[in-house]
Design an enzyme around this catalytic site. Structure first.
Site, PDB file in Angstrom:
ATOM      1  N   SER A 157       1.076   8.898   4.857  1.00 18.25           N
ATOM      2  CA  SER A 157       0.519   8.796   3.502  1.00 18.25           C
ATOM      3  C   SER A 157       1.641   9.098   2.532  1.00 18.25           C
ATOM      4  O   SER A 157       2.253  10.164   2.587  1.00 18.25           O
ATOM      5  CB  SER A 157      -0.623   9.792   3.312  1.00 18.25           C
ATOM      6  OG  SER A 157      -0.995   9.852   1.953  1.00 18.25           O
ATOM      7  N   ARG A 158       1.947   8.144   1.634  1.00 16.55           N
ATOM      8  CA  ARG A 158       3.073   8.349   0.724  1.00 16.55           C
ATOM      9  C   ARG A 158       2.716   9.288  -0.418  1.00 16.55           C
ATOM     10  O   ARG A 158       3.574   9.639  -1.218  1.00 16.55           O
ATOM     11  CB  ARG A 158       3.564   6.992   0.200  1.00 16.55           C
ATOM     12  CG  ARG A 158       4.140   6.137   1.310  1.00 16.55           C
ATOM     13  CD  ARG A 158       4.868   4.919   0.833  1.00 16.55           C
ATOM     14  NE  ARG A 158       5.308   4.129   1.988  1.00 16.55           N
ATOM     15  CZ  ARG A 158       4.733   3.022   2.412  1.00 16.55           C
ATOM     16  NH1 ARG A 158       3.678   2.552   1.779  1.00 16.55           N
ATOM     17  NH2 ARG A 158       5.189   2.380   3.457  1.00 16.55           N
ATOM     18  N   VAL A 159       1.436   9.666  -0.522  1.00 20.81           N
ATOM     19  CA  VAL A 159       1.043  10.665  -1.519  1.00 20.81           C
ATOM     20  C   VAL A 159       1.234  12.062  -0.933  1.00 20.81           C
ATOM     21  O   VAL A 159       1.614  13.005  -1.612  1.00 20.81           O
ATOM     22  CB  VAL A 159      -0.416  10.433  -1.973  1.00 20.81           C
ATOM     23  CG1 VAL A 159      -0.907  11.564  -2.848  1.00 20.81           C
ATOM     24  CG2 VAL A 159      -0.522   9.110  -2.725  1.00 20.81           C
ATOM     25  N   THR A 209       0.817  -1.226   0.000  1.00 17.74           N
ATOM     26  CA  THR A 209       0.000   0.000   0.000  1.00 17.74           C
ATOM     27  C   THR A 209       0.849   1.274   0.000  1.00 17.74           C
ATOM     28  O   THR A 209       2.061   1.241   0.183  1.00 17.74           O
ATOM     29  CB  THR A 209      -0.950   0.004   1.212  1.00 17.74           C
ATOM     30  OG1 THR A 209      -0.206  -0.323   2.399  1.00 17.74           O
ATOM     31  CG2 THR A 209      -2.051  -1.022   1.032  1.00 17.74           C
ATOM     32  N   ASP A 210       0.155   2.414  -0.174  1.00 18.49           N
ATOM     33  CA  ASP A 210       0.819   3.729  -0.267  1.00 18.49           C
ATOM     34  C   ASP A 210       0.771   4.497   1.048  1.00 18.49           C
ATOM     35  O   ASP A 210       0.725   5.717   1.067  1.00 18.49           O
ATOM     36  CB  ASP A 210       0.136   4.586  -1.346  1.00 18.49           C
ATOM     37  CG  ASP A 210       0.026   3.872  -2.665  1.00 18.49           C
ATOM     38  OD1 ASP A 210       1.011   3.264  -3.078  1.00 18.49           O
ATOM     39  OD2 ASP A 210      -1.046   3.905  -3.278  1.00 18.49           O
TER      40      ASP A 210
END
Length: 501
Positions: A364-366, A338-339
């Site tokens: 959150s990698r975004v 997951t991101d």
């Protein structure tokens, strides 16, 4: 009378003369062995992987193991009446599910059959439950937000359309509550939702559907259910079926959100089926391909490029941990796929911090790409403030004297923590979140006692939408806080706090 008889005779003669016999070869198999939800079938030499078969009692099955002489079939229903020697016929159809707008507002099982008592479903198309994920060149950056309505998430671990954000924590820490709040908050935001219930009790699913109906969320939601009382095979295919429903929206230029609740039970169901099929077990008795089980599912969530229509599918998988152990086999697998993850802690939950999000290890990698400018402006330093507060709070436990600046940081951290508390099924709009976070991060609540912060927030939001509605409308429409709007917001908060206190 004779004339009528001759007409009938001529008609029959034409039909007989025009009849052309058609011979069709149908492959038929026979049950060699059956039990515990699986059957071993002989005679199906041309069957394909994941092809649907029909048993003599009408129950469906899926070809799962393709061996040299025998086909291992997982039975999706009652297997008590299936006996050795029963006939098995292939359908020629790979396991698929109806998709389209007809699925919106419905409760279906893992085969796409309605279980809500509201009649048949009109399908726009049928999608295979197992599909190849979009390639890299078919995707684009995730840069549009999914507003969850939960302050702690939208401000510090924002979720973007097309992202895969894991919700992880022990049982009874509020994982499902976060997912349901997110679905409820999508009203009027042009985002279709799919909720997949895996291995839950029927009563729990019924309550959940009732909650969605009460909040008007079933108007844009599909519920796919494979309860604990159903076959392990149905629990295994349910997430893939739900994903296929979401992919139809994505591929038709729409935005969709899918919740998998939860993938721990999905892995258990797959382990059960695999062990019955005599596949070799690996770590924790899971089969060797348990990583691929979830990666091929979660990779199907994407933000498609404009060339492909620009649709998106956002995934919120849920994983249950045991005593906070995120290093177990399935949790580490899903974390790596997951991101980002939202980590819920039992200690925070029991201490009254709800949602019980540990902001230190939730990520959150975004990141900011999926945040509006208004939220980015007011919540930019929030994570740092809370991190400093936690380290100072640990230090302050020793009871030593604190200087004024340290005490001020502690007091502000306590007020920010109160602002992040939020009742269930009460998501906040973006403009409300921006206003209360501005007050907290800019120190405008330092004069309000900690135990009255929640009361202040409720009273202020009422005044915000009545006395200061122009500010709320401006932030809501522009999605940013200009210098002029910031000055108005600051004055409004100061005026309200002075009068309220």
């Amino acid at each position: 009378m004779a004339e009528i008889s001759s007409n009938i005779f001529e008609s029959l003669l034409k039909q007989v003369q025009g009849f052309s016999p058609s011979v069709e070869a149908v492959e038929v198999g026979y049950v060699q062995e059956v039990g515990d939800g699986i059957a071993r079938v002989t005679g199906l030499s041309n069957i394909r992987f994941s092809e649907l078969v029909r048993f003599a009692n009408g129950v469906a099955g899926i070809a799962f193991n393709l061996e040299e002489d025998v086909v291992g079939v997982i039975i999706m229903g009652d297997y008590d009446t299936i006996q050795e020697g029963d006939e098995v016929r292939p359908t020629g159809r790979i396991a698929s599910i109806p998709v389209g707008m007809g699925m919106v507002g419905r409760v279906v099982n893992a085969l796409g059959e309605p279980v809500d008592g509201r009649g048949p479903i009109t399908a726009a198309d049928y999608y295979n439950i197992e599909r190849i994920a979009p390639g890299v060149m078919e995707r684009q950056n995730v840069n549009r937000p999914v507003q969850t309505g939960i302050v702690a998430i939208d401000s510090m671990t924002p979720i973007g359309r097309g992202q895969r954000e894991l919700i992880i924590g022990d049982r009874q820490t509020g994982k499902t509550a976060i997912a349901i709040d997110t679905i409820i908050n999508q009203k009027g935001k042009d985002l279709y939702c799919i909720y997949v219930a895996i291995g839950k009790r029927r009563g729990e699913v019924a309550r959940l559907v009732a909650t969605l109906e009460e909040n008007g969320a079933m108007e844009y939601t599909t519920v796919v259910t494979a309860t604990a009382s159903e076959a392990a095979a149905l629990q295994y295919i349910a997430p893939y079926a739900g994903c296929a429903i979401g992919e139809w929206f994505m591929e038709n230029g729409k935005d969709a959100l899918i919740v998998y609740d939860d993938l721990s039970k999905h892995a258990w169901a797959y382990r059960q089926v695999s062990l019955l099929m005599r596949r070799p077990p690996g770590r924790e008795a899971y089969p060797g391909d348990v990583f691929y089980l979830h990666s091929r599912l979660l990779e199907r969530a994407a933000q498609l490029s404009k060339k492909r229509g620009g649709g998106s599918l956002t995934a919120l998988p849920i994983i249950e941990t045991l005593l906070g152990d995120v290093s177990a086999y399935v949790p580490t697998n899903v974390i790596s796929i997951t991101d980002g993850q939202i980590f819920l802690e039992s200690e925070l939950f029991n201490a009254g911090q709800r949602p019980a999000i540990n902001v230190g290890i939730s990520v959150s990698r975004v990141g900011g790409d999926a945040q509006t400018k208004s939220m980015k402006k007011v919540a930019g330093g929030l994570r740092l403030d809370l991190a400093q507060f936690r380290s100072l709070a640990a230090f302050a436990q020793f009871g030593s004297d604190l200087d004024k600046s340290t005490q001020r940081q502690l007091d502000r951290g306590l007020r920010l923590t109160e602002l992040l508390k939020q009742p269930q099924y009460q998501p906040l709009s973006l403009t409300d979140q921006v206003a209360v976070l501005y007050a907290g991060t800019r120190g405008m609540l330092d004069t309000v006692s900690v135990d009255r912060v929640r009361a202040w927030q409720e009273a202020f939001l009422r005044a915000y939408h009545s006395q200061y509605a122009d500010i709320a409308d401006d932030i809501d429409s522009k999605k940013l806080v200009s210098d002029e709007t910031e000055a108005k917001l600051k004055a409004a908060i100061a005026e309200f706090t002075a009068n309220w206190s």
